[in-house]
Write a protein that holds these residues in place. Structure first.
Motif, PDB file in Angstrom:
ATOM      1  N   LEU A  64      53.136  47.417  46.214  1.00 46.82           N
ATOM      2  CA  LEU A  64      51.867  46.707  46.124  1.00 46.82           C
ATOM      3  C   LEU A  64      51.962  45.512  47.066  1.00 46.82           C
ATOM      4  CD1 LEU A  64      51.402  46.740  42.250  1.00 46.82           C
ATOM      5  CD2 LEU A  64      50.245  48.187  43.921  1.00 46.82           C
ATOM      6  N   GLN A 123      51.315  41.872  47.756  1.00 48.16           N
ATOM      7  CA  GLN A 123      51.051  40.739  46.862  1.00 48.16           C
ATOM      8  C   GLN A 123      51.070  39.421  47.612  1.00 48.16           C
ATOM      9  OE1 GLN A 123      53.994  42.162  43.798  1.00 48.16           O
ATOM     10  NE2 GLN A 123      52.558  41.089  42.442  1.00 48.16           N
ATOM     11  N   VAL A 142      47.747  40.840  43.426  1.00 52.92           N
ATOM     12  CA  VAL A 142      47.800  42.097  44.177  1.00 52.92           C
ATOM     13  C   VAL A 142      46.642  42.129  45.159  1.00 52.92           C
ATOM     14  CG1 VAL A 142      47.655  44.605  43.995  1.00 52.92           C
ATOM     15  CG2 VAL A 142      48.928  43.302  42.289  1.00 52.92           C
ATOM     16  N   GLU A 143      46.953  42.408  46.433  1.00 47.91           N
ATOM     17  CA  GLU A 143      45.901  42.405  47.454  1.00 47.91           C
ATOM     18  C   GLU A 143      45.846  43.684  48.264  1.00 47.91           C
ATOM     19  OE1 GLU A 143      46.280  38.759  49.689  1.00 47.91           O
ATOM     20  OE2 GLU A 143      45.152  37.733  48.100  1.00 47.91           O
ATOM     21  N   VAL A 203      47.750  47.920  48.910  1.00 45.98           N
ATOM     22  CA  VAL A 203      48.886  48.824  48.703  1.00 45.98           C
ATOM     23  C   VAL A 203      49.527  49.170  50.039  1.00 45.98           C
ATOM     24  CG1 VAL A 203      48.074  49.889  46.560  1.00 45.98           C
ATOM     25  CG2 VAL A 203      47.301  50.808  48.750  1.00 45.98           C
ATOM     26  N   SER A 242      52.916  49.666  37.916  1.00 44.83           N
ATOM     27  CA  SER A 242      52.829  48.287  37.425  1.00 44.83           C
ATOM     28  C   SER A 242      54.177  47.582  37.575  1.00 44.83           C
ATOM     29  CB  SER A 242      52.322  48.244  35.985  1.00 44.83           C
ATOM     30  OG  SER A 242      53.115  49.059  35.179  1.00 44.83           O
ATOM     31  N   ALA A 299      54.600  45.422  40.486  1.00 44.68           N
ATOM     32  CA  ALA A 299      54.095  44.049  40.400  1.00 44.68           C
ATOM     33  C   ALA A 299      54.902  43.252  39.384  1.00 44.68           C
ATOM     34  CB  ALA A 299      52.620  44.063  40.011  1.00 44.68           C
ATOM     35  N   VAL A 319      48.954  38.502  36.573  1.00 46.07           N
ATOM     36  CA  VAL A 319      48.845  39.223  37.846  1.00 46.07           C
ATOM     37  C   VAL A 319      47.370  39.540  38.108  1.00 46.07           C
ATOM     38  CG1 VAL A 319      49.459  41.312  39.114  1.00 46.07           C
ATOM     39  CG2 VAL A 319      51.155  40.200  37.654  1.00 46.07           C
ATOM     40  N   LEU A 327      44.850  43.584  39.658  1.00 42.58           N
ATOM     41  CA  LEU A 327      45.378  44.897  39.257  1.00 42.58           C
ATOM     42  C   LEU A 327      44.861  45.271  37.866  1.00 42.58           C
ATOM     43  CD1 LEU A 327      47.319  47.269  39.972  1.00 42.58           C
ATOM     44  CD2 LEU A 327      49.086  46.046  38.694  1.00 42.58           C
TER      45      LEU A 327
END
Ligand SMILES: Cc1cc2nc3c(=O)[nH]c(=O)nc-3n(C[C@H](O)[C@H](O)[C@H](O)COP(=O)(O)OP(=O)(O)OC[C@H]3O[C@@H](n4cnc5c(N)ncnc54)[C@H](O)[C@@H]3O)c2cc1C
Ligand code: SF4
Ligand code: FES
Lengths: 129, 260, 391
Positions: free
Chosen positions: C177, C179, C184-185, C187, C217, C220, C340, C343
């Motif tokens: 991911l 990040q 999270v920004e 993939v 998950s 992250a 987080v 996500l």
């Protein structure tokens, strides 16, 4: 090779791609080959006939050649081509009109059996006469 | 009711594990030439060729691409060539194609554009099925048993699972890229037999073309490999017969001059 | 901050099982820019290998009325939006013994409560409809069960999402991911057709990776312990019924025969495994399914298995479930609660309820991104599944 040419080559090679295939594709391939062979023969035949126009000498020479054993073998190959193309053609025509679809394999092998028989008889005639 | 627990169809061979050499066709767009990779797989003889591919993917090479979904010959996505022959690897047990220590050759289907490894592009194939107006929901024949059933008609999926094995096996599809192919023609025949609201005339005229049903060369390879009782070759022949009859009929009617 | 138009919000959906595809469709219909990434083929995870049963809800009416009600509603919706990928012949809940028949009144009441139409049929009526059901049956309820084709189910959603502008990338695996801080920004994916790595930026990522959702998950740094709970199915050659044949009673092992095309699929069982990839099939489960299937339909004894397969239900570890206080067929987490941002994870449920799961998820996505767009998936008829391949 351009992509187009490459595709051409692949398509032409696909004619001969027999991997994993059954009698049906062999029958189709052989039909194509005998078809081409017969076409070639027809052209040769016309060429030979035109010898007649050139005079007696040439013709007699040709007849002598035609009596040689090699030529007789070629005759048998020719007969094979005619028989195969014709007999398989009967199956293709029948089945292609929806006749005997269920028994097409049987029809094929019966016709081929008949073909072998006819080939044996005519072959025998060619060499003994 | 008595149960037969020692059923042979159970097909489990105890805990026996075979070592199988998979030879898998590999190709990645823009990274080198197609080649074959070899993987050794520990697998029980009753497990399927697809199980083996999944094991390779899970434990040896996560970049291997192959399609699969249902694992029981219903979705039609897993079709490949196993030892040269078109198969649904999800229903082919290892022991059917090799023995302990043997090799299994896996290659993508023929006559489709290659995408990567064992994945081919089905776009054109699916478009042709759509052009045949093929709807996969049909009404079934009632299950035979007693007289109540005549009124007991149901919907069900068509037999054709749109797997493309027939197109891969067809020698004509190999040389003529425009040929509709066995599946689409068999689909046309189904739509003529049971139109489901679609105009059968448009289905007929679609099939009645140079690259349609007349292009077939009667090799019957499609019906050899079809995993789902479709018998596309017979369907193509039935389609031709139907079209031929109509053409002849029209010829005579034109002679009669009394029908338009 | 000026309000951005919905189209300028990009959402990445991880996983093209029934959950991910329904989420993609819902979001695309609401106007989002959507990208679906799936590491394998479409429906190659849990969805493709499930039992193909379009639940009427009757199966859960006594054990889990909330799920049952949801199934009943979704059954109606799916029938109307995807009739081209379903066999809709109904189902029977058959009593084979007095013990089964003892459930009759309880089942009837439960169905009524959940809004499921379930008339009772006498043994003669049962045999008239389904001649292969055990001749000594003691009667059955008729319910609106159906059968779907899981692959075509997913393709129909995706074809429609594509028509509405979504990008769909099968054979594209999420490895990391992207990040910033903990947010999270996007993939980082491997395109397995080319073996190249690329980045896909997103305003929000929806984790719909089924039993593998925990792996996503974890990327992250989040704990989402999954409890992959597989079930075995045996697909028998030949079709012996038109309707789905269930055994009347509480849900248990080997109590359904689902007819599909030319097959009858027996299912299913339940146990626990550490990982969801390539699950070994226990021999005794197959024996059990064959035995119980033949109790319902004796003629199955003439048939043989053509496919034996298993997949894992994407369940969340019970302990976690309790602490999170969610007890529904599915669970939708906003990981902002754990610090987080960006996500959302959606797991559990059923293929039959995927549209409803998607609605809940898309509502959450809207509220997180400050968008107001109503759900329109209930009334939008889906495209032909084939359109997925040729558009
Ligand atoms: C045995 C059994 C029988 C069932 N029977 C039925 C039934 O009859 N009817 C019904 O309605 N429901 C049924 N279900 C429930 C239903 O199948 C599941 O709830 C549903 O399929 C879950 O879908 P999903 O999309 O959440 O998961 P999945 O279908 O597993 O989708 C997740 C996807 O994410 C992908 N993925 C994983 N990791 C990554 C990554 N790193 N990058 C990209 N992609 C990734 C996977 O490849 C997978 O395709 C059954 C379930 C089981 C186990
Ligand atoms: S006709 Fe048979 S082989 Fe061809 S796509 Fe349909 S099911 Fe597959
Ligand atoms: S995986 Fe569906 S046909 Fe093989």
């Amino acid at each position: 090779m351009t992509e187009h040419e490459e595709r051409r080559v692949r398509k032409t090679l696909a004619w001969l791609d027999m991997a994993g295939r059954k009698a049906g594709t062999w029958a189709f391939l052989l039909n194509r080959l005998t078809g081409l062979g017969l076409l070639l023969y027809l052209l040769l035949h016309l060429g030979v006939l035109s010898l007649l126009a050139m005079g007696e000498m040439q013709w007699d020479a040709f007849i002598a050649l035609a009596r040689s054993p090699l030529f007789l073998v070629l005759d048998v190959v020719l007969i094979f081509g005619i028989l195969y193309h014709g007999l398989n053609g009967i199956r293709v025509a029948l089945v292609g009109m929806g006749i005997g679809v269920r028994w097409q394999k049987g029809i094929f092998w019966t016709l081929m059996g008949l073909g072998v028989l006819l080939l044996a008889i005519t072959g025998w005639l060619v060499f003994t006469m | 009711m008595k149960q037969e627990m020692s059923d042979p169809v159970m097909a489990f061979d105890g805990n026996e594990l075979w070592t199988i050499h998979y030879r898998v066709f590999r190709y990645k767009r823009s990274s080198g030439k197609p080649h074959y990779d070899k993987f050794n797989v520990e697998i029980a003889p009753h497990e399927t060729v697809l199980d083996g591919l999944e094991k390779i993917w899970a434990f040896q090479d996560r970049s291997l691409t192959f399609r699969h979904a249902c694992h029981h010959a219903s979705c039609g996505s897993c079709g490949i060539r196993v030892n040269g022959v078109e198969k649904l690897p999800c229903i082919v047990p290892i022991r059917e194609v090799t023995r302990d220590g043997g090799t299994v050759l896996c290659e993508p289907l023929r006559n489709f554009p290659l995408v990567s490894d064992l994945v081919v592009d089905l776009g054109q194939f699916y478009r042709r099925l759509e052009e045949a107006h093929f709807q996969i929901i049909r009404s079934s024949e009632p299950i035979e048993r007693d007289e109540h059933e005549s009124s007991n008609v149901h919907t069900r999926f068509e037999n054709c699972i749109e797997c493309g094995l027939c197109v891969s096996a067809c020698p004509v599809s190999g040389t003529d890229g425009l040929y509709f192919g066995p599946a689409a023609l068999a689909a046309s025949w189904r739509m003529i037999q049971e139109p489901r609201g679609v105009d059968p005339l448009s289905v007929r005229s679609n099939a009645d073309q140079e690259h349609g049903c007349w292009r077939c060369h009667v090799a019957f390879e499609c019906s050899e490999v079809c995993p789902s009782n479709v018998d596309p070759a017979a369907a193509i022949m039935a389609l031709r017969q139907d079209l031929l009859k109509r053409k002849l009929l029209r010829l005579f009617q034109r002679g009669d001059h009394d029908r338009a | 901050m000026a309000e951005k138009a919905v189209q300028s919000h990009h959402v990445v959906v991880i996983g093209a099982g029934s959950t991910g595809v329904a989420v993609a469709h819902d979001l695309a219909l609401r106007g989002f820019a959507v990208t679906v990434v799936e590491r394998g083929a479409i429906a190659s995870g849990t969805t493709g290998r499930n039992h193909c049963l379009l639940h009427s809800g009757a199966r859960y009416c006594m054990s889990d009325p909330v799920s049952a009600q949801e199934c009943a509603q979704e059954n109606d919706v799916l029938r109307s939006i995807m009739p081209h990928a379903m066999e809709l012949n109904g189902g029977l809940f058959v009593a084979l013994t007095e013990e089964h028949r003892a459930y009759k009144s309880r089942f009837q009441e439960a169905c009524q409560t959940c809004g499921i139409d379930a008339p009772w049929l006498t043994p003669e009526q049962v045999l008239a409809l389904e001649p292969h059901v055990h001749p000594d049956n003691l009667g059955a309820f008729h319910v609106p069960d159906g059968v779907f084709d899981p692959l075509r189910f997913c393709l129909s959603f995706l074809a429609t999402a594509r028509r509405n502008g979504a990008d769909v990338f099968p054979f594209t695996r999420v490895d990391e991911l992207i990040q910033r801080g903990s947010a999270v920004e996007g993939v980082k994916v491997s395109d397995l057709h080319t073996n190249r790595v690329r980045r896909i930026e997103a305003d929000l990522v929806v984790n719909a990776a089924g039993p593998w959702a925990g792996e996503i998950s974890a990327m992250a740094g989040l704990m989402l312990p999954m409890d992959p709970t597989p079930g075995v199915m045996v697909s028998m050659r030949g079709r012996y019924c038109q309707r789905v044949i269930n055994r009347l009673g509480m849900p248990s092992d080997g109590d359904i025969v689902v007819p599909q095309r030319e097959t009858s699929i027996l299912g299913t069982t339940s146990w626990s495994v550490p990982r969801a990839d390539t699950i070994p099939i226990p021999e005794e489960h197959v024996a059990l399914l064959l035995e119980r299937g033949r109790a319902l339909i004796p003629a199955l004894a003439e048939s043989e298995p053509q496919g034996i397969f298993t997949v894992a239900r994407p369940l969340i570890h019970e302990m976690v479930k309790d602490t999170r206080q969610v007890s529904r067929g599915f669970e939708c987490f906003d990981h902002a609660a754990e610090g987080v941002q960006g996500l959302v994870t959606i797991v559990g449920g059923k293929t039959s309820t995927s549209r409803a799961m998607a609605e809940t998820t898309a509502d959450l996505v809207c509220s997180k991104l400050g968008i107001q767009a109503p759900c329109r998936t209930r009334e939008t008829r889906l495209e032909s599944y084939r359109a997925f391949y040729y558009t």
